[in-house]
Design an enzyme around this catalytic site. Structure first.
Site, PDB file in Angstrom:
ATOM      1  N   TRP A 146       3.949  12.071   6.754  1.00 19.30           N
ATOM      2  CA  TRP A 146       4.594  10.802   6.367  1.00 19.30           C
ATOM      3  C   TRP A 146       5.439  10.291   7.524  1.00 19.30           C
ATOM      4  CZ3 TRP A 146       2.724   8.173   2.557  1.00 19.30           C
ATOM      5  CH2 TRP A 146       3.411   7.052   2.079  1.00 19.30           C
ATOM      6  N   ASP A 210      11.260   3.019  10.433  1.00 19.21           N
ATOM      7  CA  ASP A 210      11.921   1.837   9.861  1.00 19.21           C
ATOM      8  C   ASP A 210      11.802   1.827   8.344  1.00 19.21           C
ATOM      9  OD1 ASP A 210       9.116   1.275   9.851  1.00 19.21           O
ATOM     10  OD2 ASP A 210       9.555  -0.861   9.721  1.00 19.21           O
ATOM     11  N   GLU A 213       8.484   2.153   6.888  1.00 16.86           N
ATOM     12  CA  GLU A 213       7.878   3.462   7.120  1.00 16.86           C
ATOM     13  C   GLU A 213       6.746   3.427   8.133  1.00 16.86           C
ATOM     14  OE1 GLU A 213       6.903   4.122   2.637  1.00 16.86           O
ATOM     15  OE2 GLU A 213       8.431   5.593   3.170  1.00 16.86           O
ATOM     16  N   GLU A 214       6.830   2.526   9.098  1.00 19.78           N
ATOM     17  CA  GLU A 214       5.693   2.352  10.000  1.00 19.78           C
ATOM     18  C   GLU A 214       5.975   2.635  11.455  1.00 19.78           C
ATOM     19  OE1 GLU A 214       3.123  -1.005   7.636  1.00 19.78           O
ATOM     20  OE2 GLU A 214       4.698  -1.690   8.974  1.00 19.78           O
ATOM     21  N   GLU A 436       4.585  -5.525  -6.203  1.00 19.58           N
ATOM     22  CA  GLU A 436       5.208  -5.498  -4.873  1.00 19.58           C
ATOM     23  C   GLU A 436       4.954  -6.800  -4.124  1.00 19.58           C
ATOM     24  OE1 GLU A 436       3.289  -3.194  -1.557  1.00 19.58           O
ATOM     25  OE2 GLU A 436       5.086  -1.946  -1.741  1.00 19.58           O
TER      26      GLU A 436
END
Ligand code: NOJ
Ligand code: NOJ
Length: 469
Positions: A146, A210, A213-214, A436
């Site tokens: 992750w 960030d 999550e990238e 979302e």
């Protein structure tokens, strides 16, 4: 007598009826957002609570905040520290307002104590594990690959809990001192807030993933929520008689200032989300989320935040087909213009997000409140663009409350903010649910359904609108 007065009476009657009808139409238009809010505020809050385990919602373990009930395409059935801390700040605000939701807060604290101590791929309790972004719903560690660590989590959790503890201190000081904040030296604390604050002290300057999550680097969102943790942590520690820690937090906050100012790019005309970003504009909804969650240095009404808001709207209004077909003033806003995540796959095209559209509305309302509490508005070359968008007659200058320019700008900002709420109203489900994202082409919901954070963001924008006087 009767026959003579009848025509007059009926003329007056017709005129009066017309007046009532016309007036009603104006009021209905103006109040359609008001009534949407009064109809949907409670629905959104109930939906948010359906994603939290409690004694009345036993499908989810008590105190666990899931990101979404979606278990596949995408699987968001996890607890993220970031999402949960933001969602819980909403419930803490409820507690401060009316004393409600205390059991949600207490249950969540129990879960956080456990999560902080779980060894996980980011580390252990004092060796970096607090930077782990997500956990299973049964509160075990997630061990697959992750984007980790993500350093905003501990700061956000501390901010939410300090807001609560500052109030709760007078109700049960023993609980606050034994569970939330002890004065143990760094690394030896057994309490939730202290452990998080010490994590911020030792790791804020290191790079991390960030909020989306990238990408790895130093990010505005992560840094500014950490700054809030240090500023409010200093005041909180002082209140609890820990002046040594208060001094450390204050010094850490000061040492962040150069980095924070460095996110502003005068050349680009907006606050950039990630230092030294490559292959992207750096224009990012994370900046506005940071400004709202931590209104320090750059407040929502500052020229830098207003310029960033304008740059965001300008970038997105032409990007999505649903925006191109719409005359505004509100538009669907995404995470960042170069986004390729469609809610399931990352090799696709990005869509507008409910969180980001709500965030633009919220920023505009928060800025409006800043203007009204200062009784003054300053329009600078940097911020002129957004002012013109809100009121086409806006010019550089300082406007005092009572002047017609001041009134026009305030009215224009309210209309502009409402424009973004109308986008939420249009693309949310009829029953008040929000996923979302909403599709860039047709506006239908996409990605994880019933995203807990979407509800928090929509509720935050509604609250900010209600607060505008
Ligand atoms: C899932 C993340 O939560 C999302 O933010 C990201 O865009 C994709 N994975 C790709 O990393
Ligand atoms: C993806 C988002 O990019 C990230 O910010 C969020 O924490 C997770 N989804 C869970 O909602």
């Amino acid at each position: 007598m009767v026959s003579a007065s009848t025509p007059l009476v009926s003329l007056v009657g017709v005129f009066y009826t017309l007046l009532v009808v016309v007036n009603a139409a104006v009021i209905i238009k103006r109040s359609s957002i008001d009534s949407w809010i009064s109809e949907h505020y409670g629905t959104a809050e109930a939906a948010l609570k359906r994603n939290i385990g409690s004694s009345s919602n036993t499908a989810i373990p008590k105190g666990v905040v899931i990101a979404s009930p979606s278990t596949s395409a995408p699987d968001y059935y996890f607890q993220w520290i970031r999402d949960a801390s933001c969602v819980m700040e909403h419930l803490v605000d409820n507690y401060l307002e009316s004393g409600q939701d205390l059991s949600y807060i207490m249950d969540w604290i129990e879960v956080q104590k456990k999560l902080q101590r779980l060894d996980n791929p980011s580390g252990g309790y004092t060796t970096g594990g607090l930077g782990e972004p997500k956990f299973h719903v049964d509160s075990t560690a997630y061990t697959d690959p992750w984007g980790r660590p993500q350093r905003d989590g501990p700061a956000l959790r501390a901010n939410t809990l300090m807001k609560f503890a500052t109030r709760y201190l007078t109700t049960d000081g023993g609980f606050v001192r034994s569970q939330l904040y002890d004065s143990a030296p760094q690394g030896q604390s057994q309490t939730v807030i202290k452990a998080d604050l010490d994590y911020v002290v030792s790791s804020w300057s290191q790079s991390s993933f960030d909020l989306w999550e990238e990408i790895q680097g130093q990010h505005y969102y992560t840094t500014i929520v950490s700054y809030r943790a240090m500023v409010e942590g200093a005041a909180f520690a002082q209140k609890l008689g820990d002046s040594a820690a208060a001094g450390t937090y204050k010094k850490t906050a000061e040492s962040m200032l150069d980095t924070i100012h460095g996110f502003w790019s005068a050349e680009k005309g907006y606050i950039v989300e990630t230092h030294g970003i490559q292959g992207r504009s750096g224009l990012d909804c994370g900046v506005l989320l940071g400004v709202l969650r931590s209104p320090y240095v750059f407040t929502p009404g500052s020229e830098q935040a207003l310029a960033t808001t304008e740059a965001m709207v300008r970038a997105f209004e032409g990007l999505y087909p649903i925006n191109q077909r719409n005359s505004g003033p509100g538009f669907g806003i995404g995470r960042y213009p170069e986004d390729t995540y469609d809610g399931v796959s990352t090799s696709s095209k990005g869509n507008p997000w409910f969180i980001c559209t709500a965030t633009v509305a919220h920023t505009i309302f928060a800025a409006t409140s800043e203007f009204t509490s200062a009784s003054s508005i300053s329009v600078t070359p940097t911020s002129l663009g957004l002012f013109k968008r809100a009121y086409s007659g806006a010019k550089e200058g300082v406007y005092k409350s009572g002047s017609s320019d001041y009134n026009n700008i305030i009215a224009g900002f309210k209309r502009l903010g409402d424009g973004f709420l109308e986008v939420l109203q249009r693309h949310g489900y009829q029953n008040g649910s929000f996923a979302e994202q909403f599709d860039r082409e047709n506006g239908f919901n996409r990605g994880a359904r019933d995203l807990t954070w979407s509800y928090e963001a929509v509720l935050g924008a509604m609250r900010a609108r209600k607060a505008v006087v």
